[in-house]
Scaffold this motif. Structure first.
Motif, PDB file in Angstrom:
ATOM      1  N   THR A 100     -63.884  71.997 -82.792  1.00 20.12           N
ATOM      2  CA  THR A 100     -65.264  71.508 -82.905  1.00 20.12           C
ATOM      3  C   THR A 100     -65.619  70.594 -81.725  1.00 20.12           C
ATOM      4  N   CYS A 101     -65.105  70.931 -80.568  1.00 21.46           N
ATOM      5  CA  CYS A 101     -65.361  70.098 -79.376  1.00 21.46           C
ATOM      6  C   CYS A 101     -66.849  69.978 -79.071  1.00 21.46           C
ATOM      7  N   HIS A 102     -67.605  71.048 -79.318  1.00 23.50           N
ATOM      8  CA  HIS A 102     -69.035  71.002 -79.032  1.00 23.50           C
ATOM      9  C   HIS A 102     -69.741  69.933 -79.871  1.00 23.50           C
ATOM     10  N   LYS A 103     -69.296  69.738 -81.107  1.00 18.36           N
ATOM     11  CA  LYS A 103     -69.901  68.719 -81.975  1.00 18.36           C
ATOM     12  C   LYS A 103     -69.606  67.310 -81.470  1.00 18.36           C
ATOM     13  N   ILE A 104     -68.372  67.092 -81.063  1.00 17.74           N
ATOM     14  CA  ILE A 104     -67.998  65.753 -80.603  1.00 17.74           C
ATOM     15  C   ILE A 104     -68.665  65.444 -79.262  1.00 17.74           C
ATOM     16  N   LEU A 105     -68.788  66.454 -78.409  1.00 21.03           N
ATOM     17  CA  LEU A 105     -69.494  66.243 -77.139  1.00 21.03           C
ATOM     18  C   LEU A 105     -70.958  65.909 -77.379  1.00 21.03           C
ATOM     19  N   LYS A 106     -71.569  66.595 -78.325  1.00 23.44           N
ATOM     20  CA  LYS A 106     -72.969  66.311 -78.654  1.00 23.44           C
ATOM     21  C   LYS A 106     -73.111  64.885 -79.186  1.00 23.44           C
TER      22      LYS A 106
END
Length: 126
Positions: A100-106
């Protein structure tokens, strides 16, 4: 209505570029550059997408200055977040495991000013 007026007046006063400079103690031995602090108080570094690295000895002085910069940025209506580096690294590691890297980056890129404090990352005895 009076309450909103008072808060609005306070926020306008706090948005002055020199607000940060007046809230910091410049006593001898702290080695703070008053001109640089005033410039940081304008939040120009945020508009120019520049990073600020605060270095120095321990005892919370860096965190104090970082929180002061965050407060001024918030007073200038910039979304501001504060996190300890250890918590940030844990969030990144968990995001990798859960894909879920995209969520943490967001989460971390939705803020205009992100303050990362490395305090307590290394033991005081080391």
């Amino acid at each position: 209505m009076l309450y909103k007026s008072i808060i609005s007046h306070q926020r306008k006063r706090e948005k002055t570029p020199y607000y940060l400079a007046f809230t910091i103690n410049y006593t001898y031995g702290r080695w703070l550059n008053r001109r640089l602090i005033k410039k940081l108080g304008t939040c120009e570094y945020i508009e120019r997408n520049l990073n600020v690295l605060i270095t120095g000895t321990a005892s919370g002085r860096r965190a104090y200055l970082a929180c002061a910069l965050g407060t001024v940025a918030w007073c200038h209506d910039y979304p501001t977040s504060f996190i300890h580096l250890s918590d940030y690294l844990i969030d990144i590691a968990l995001a990798r495991q859960e894909n879920t890297c995209h969520k943490i980056l967001k989460k971390y890129t939705n803020t205009k000013l992100l303050i990362i404090d490395e305090r307590l990352l290394v033991s005081q005895n080391e």
